[in-house]
Design a protein around this motif. Structure first.
Motif, PDB file in Angstrom:
ATOM      1  N   GLU A   1       2.832  11.299 -10.686  1.00 41.62           N
ATOM      2  CA  GLU A   1       1.927  10.291  -9.399  1.00 41.62           C
ATOM      3  C   GLU A   1       0.640   9.224  -9.413  1.00 41.62           C
ATOM      4  O   GLU A   1       0.913   8.886  -8.674  1.00 41.62           O
ATOM      5  N   GLU A   2       0.249   9.625 -11.012  1.00 33.93           N
ATOM      6  CA  GLU A   2      -0.718   8.686 -11.300  1.00 33.93           C
ATOM      7  C   GLU A   2      -0.293   7.484 -11.209  1.00 33.93           C
ATOM      8  O   GLU A   2      -0.212   6.073 -11.167  1.00 33.93           O
ATOM      9  N   SER A   3       1.530   7.033 -11.503  1.00 33.26           N
ATOM     10  CA  SER A   3       1.746   6.434 -11.882  1.00 33.26           C
ATOM     11  C   SER A   3       2.050   5.665 -10.597  1.00 33.26           C
ATOM     12  O   SER A   3       3.207   4.365 -10.597  1.00 33.26           O
TER      13      SER A   3
ATOM     14  N   ILE B   1      -4.228   1.270 -18.676  1.00 38.41           N
ATOM     15  CA  ILE B   1      -4.579   3.447 -18.497  1.00 38.41           C
ATOM     16  C   ILE B   1      -4.638   3.414 -16.559  1.00 38.41           C
ATOM     17  O   ILE B   1      -4.722   4.703 -16.462  1.00 38.41           O
ATOM     18  N   ALA B   2      -5.550   2.730 -15.974  1.00 34.99           N
ATOM     19  CA  ALA B   2      -6.008   3.056 -14.757  1.00 34.99           C
ATOM     20  C   ALA B   2      -4.612   3.614 -13.653  1.00 34.99           C
ATOM     21  O   ALA B   2      -4.779   4.499 -13.063  1.00 34.99           O
ATOM     22  N   THR B   3      -3.337   2.511 -13.805  1.00 40.44           N
ATOM     23  CA  THR B   3      -2.548   2.761 -13.263  1.00 40.44           C
ATOM     24  C   THR B   3      -0.781   3.186 -14.019  1.00 40.44           C
ATOM     25  O   THR B   3      -0.180   3.006 -13.066  1.00 40.44           O
ATOM     26  N   ARG B   4      -0.349   3.713 -15.486  1.00 35.83           N
ATOM     27  CA  ARG B   4      -0.321   3.172 -15.831  1.00 35.83           C
ATOM     28  C   ARG B   4       0.823   2.543 -16.393  1.00 35.83           C
ATOM     29  O   ARG B   4       2.206   3.774 -15.755  1.00 35.83           O
ATOM     30  N   ARG B   5       0.381   1.667 -15.783  1.00 31.66           N
ATOM     31  CA  ARG B   5       1.368   0.722 -15.530  1.00 31.66           C
ATOM     32  C   ARG B   5       1.716  -0.110 -17.247  1.00 31.66           C
ATOM     33  O   ARG B   5       0.388  -0.260 -17.738  1.00 31.66           O
TER      34      ARG B   5
END
Length: 672
Positions: free
Chosen positions: A435-437, A578-582
């Motif tokens: 979901e975070e990704s 880290i915020a978008t896990r990208r």
């Protein structure tokens, strides 16, 4: 609860280690899959009556155990799914015995813990045949096995000298915490074979009477003595007197037999030391110990065992070994024949090269440009804690949303869905991270949460289920994460067993109409400077169309390389939001051009320092635009030195020999 032994009091009152430190150690181990339980301060003796049977991963129970007492931490080997090879040096040199027994074998690199006595514990994960190993003593001289029915003292625990117990800490060889159980190397079939071949006796060979007992050979008699010592010294309150009676009775049968190699004095010494170690003599008194010992010795010596000699032993062991080898070979032959008959399909007719070249051909295409060919298999091998799960989620997002993978590699439009078979994360954690990704086309992703499930891809029923699910969900790309758990039960170091598993994946892929398969695995736990590859059998690398390896330096910088059929990607740095896990690959600059730029920058920096020279510390840290640190800088300096552009000479600067830059016939010093 047992009281603190007097010999431990001085150590504990100094606060080394504290109850809080040992509680944190126990909690961390439990979180990584180890089943733990308390040991009396400064000893290897269990606090609870049930010993290793009370081991748990429950944080609340662990917190209660270590609330205010600095108990040592015990790890249940069997309860943690481990095999620990215990190499002792007190009685005989187990390190030497193990080296001799395994000479010439390609064994997986163990996780090693040093013991206070100078011995070593070699940690492995138990799978396949290793699950059948039992806790035994003296499989080889100085070599014990800690598995089902046994325990080891965890790193961070401290023992005080008492009897055969040495004083000191249990410490990991690499000064790093133990890795999660799932990341331990698997005990290979060679390890199991050596340990099994070395074991001369089972418990029943000692305890049965003369008329029922099996022949016991000289080596087995000596093993029996140490086996009973380990059994008796490690038992907790409530069972000590019974175990003393049982152990002495069994050993009396051996010692009183004709041609026995152990004497009553050996049995007596063993019993006294064991009962000092388990606290029976201190708690119940010397008279109680003697009463039980004398009764057991009298009863056992009245029923001596029938013992065998060395010639009988050799013949018996050769016959058993031959039988096991024949059974294994025959079973493998039948299995391979059955599998070949089931999977075989008649190929087409042979064609000449002229005809084949003239026939229509499909052009080579890519699902992920330059990394994953259409219809191909991709193996992603990631080092410990490099973020392989994040990489998998980035790949999943790129495939279904049509975005360039790592913001660099173009992705072709999908004609089906992406299936993620997750054998590692919990369902809650997997869903939270996905979901975070930020995946937009969520309907294009189908999930199977398979953590803790065995045989999903290694049994016929499991393979039929996988084919049905993949086909009914129109899956184009199948991701299996990770290999070690998906293939649970096979020896990941065996090319034969790994090959059969990979053939099963190919069969599922073909029957389900899947186009691309992505298999996630771990690399070995070598140093950051060593070349990395997928852990285990080389068959895994040979099978893949592309091998992608993700590593990180000691400073935490992540990078990857990739190679395969028409694939070659030089070392490429990865950045992480880290915020978008990208994850994002470095700018598209050829590795050779990047290195040449850094070479010129280093030469220019040294030249600017003139005759005074530049220190290695300055070169590693203060050159604008060049990545800092010895892992990157030192290899370039070595190349420049080999090429004659830098040479070591002259006085030392700051304790390091001086280097020179060679240019236009002149030289400029550089500290190194």
């Amino acid at each position: 609860m047992p009281q603190l032994p007097s010999e431990c009091a001085a150590r504990v009152t100094q606060g080394d280690p504290t109850a809080a430190q040992l509680r944190d150690t126990a909690q961390a181990l439990a979180g990584d899959g180890y089943a733990v339980f308390p040991l009396v301060e400064g000893t290897k003796r269990p606090v609870e009556k049930g010993g290793y049977r009370t081991a748990t991963r429950d944080p609340q129970k662990i917190a209660a155990w270590w609330a205010d007492r600095p108990y040592n931490v015990g790890i249940s080997a069997g309860g943690s799914g481990m095999v620990v090879v215990d190499l002792d040096v007190k009685r005989s040199n187990g390190l030497q015995s193990w080296a001799e027994a395994t000479r010439g074998l390609d064994l997986p690199e163990p996780v090693i813990v040093h013991t206070p006595s100078g011995g070593e514990h070699w940690y492995y994960r138990a799978e396949g045949d290793a699950l059948q190993l039992k806790n035994t003593a003296e499989n080889l001289p100085g070599v014990d096995v800690r598995s089902e029915g046994g325990h080891v003292v965890a790193p961070g625990s401290y023992t005080v000298a008492a009897g055969d117990v040495a004083e000191g800490y249990y410490t990991p060889a690499d000064s790093e915490p133990l890795p999660p159980v799932e990341d331990l190397p698997v005990a290979s079939s060679d390890i199991v074979r050596v340990l099994t071949a070395g074991r001369s006796r089972e418990r029943s060979e000692v305890t049965e009477s003369t008329s029922e007992g099996l022949p016991l050979y000289p080596e087995g008699q000596r093993h029996a003595l140490w086996y009973e010592y380990d059994k008796l010294s490690g038992i907790g309150e409530g069972g000590r007197n019974h175990q003393l009676n049982e152990s002495v009775f069994a050993l009396a049968q051996i010692a009183s037999a004709e041609n026995s190699v152990i004497a009553e004095s050996d049995v007596r010494t063993m019993a006294e030391r064991a009962c000092h170690a388990n606290g029976l003599i201190e708690d119940d008194g010397w008279a109680a110990f003697c009463k039980t010992y004398d009764s057991a010795w009298s009863a056992g010596s009245d029923k001596p065992r029938a013992l065998g000699d060395e010639a009988e032993k050799l013949g018996h062991e050769v016959a058993e070994a031959l039988h096991r080898m024949r059974v294994t070979d025959e079973a493998k032959r039948i299995f391979l024949e059955e599998q070949a008959a089931r999977d075989f399909e008649l190929p087409g007719d042979l064609r000449s090269l002229v005809d084949d070249l003239a026939a229509p051909r499909e052009e080579d295409t890519w699902l992920v440009e330059g990394l994953l060919p259409t219809g191909g298999n991709l193996v992603i091998a990631a080092a410990y804690k490099t973020g392989k799960t994040t990489l998998v989620q980035n790949l999943t997002r790129s495939l279904v949303d049509g975005e360039p993978f790592l913001d660099r590699y173009t992705v072709s439009p999908l004609m089906g869905r992406v299936a993620l078979f997750n054998f590692e994360l919990t369902r809650t954690q997997q869903l939270a991270w996905l979901e975070e990704s930020g995946i937009r086309a969520q309907a294009q992703v189908v999930l199977a949460h398979l953590r803790g499930m065995r045989g999903v891809l290694t049994t016929e029923a499991g393979k039929r289920w996988a084919v049905e699910q993949l086909k009914s969900n129109s899956v184009q790309v199948w991701i299996v994460d990770p290999f070690a758990r998906a293939a649970s039960g096979i020896d990941e170091n065996s090319n034969t067993e790994v090959g059969l598993f990979l053939e099963a994946l190919d069969d599922i892929k073909r029957r389900a109409g899947v186009s691309e398969l992505v298999l996630i695995t771990h690399t070995g736990r070598g140093s950051a400077d060593e070349p990395a590859r997928a852990r285990g059998a080389t068959r895994l690398n040979d099978w893949a169309d592309t091998n992608m390896v993700v590593t990180k330096t000691a400073s935490g910088q992540r990078s990857f390389v990739a190679e395969g059929r028409d694939v070659w990607v030089n070392k490429t740095l990865l950045s992480y939001d880290i915020a978008t896990r990208r994850l994002t690959a470095a700018e598209a600059e050829e590795a050779g051009a990047s290195e040449e730029r850094d070479r010129q920058a280093i030469l220019a920096f040294v030249a600017e320092h003139g005759e005074q020279g530049a220190s290695l510390r300055d070169i590693r840290s203060n050159i604008p635009g060049v990545r800092k640190g010895k892992d990157h800088i030192d290899p370039i300096i070595q190349c420049l030195t080999n090429e004659g552009l830098l040479s070591r000479t002259g006085p030392k600067k700051g304790g390091h020999p001086t280097y020179l830059v060679v240019r236009d016939g002149g030289q400029t010093e550089m500290g190194f």
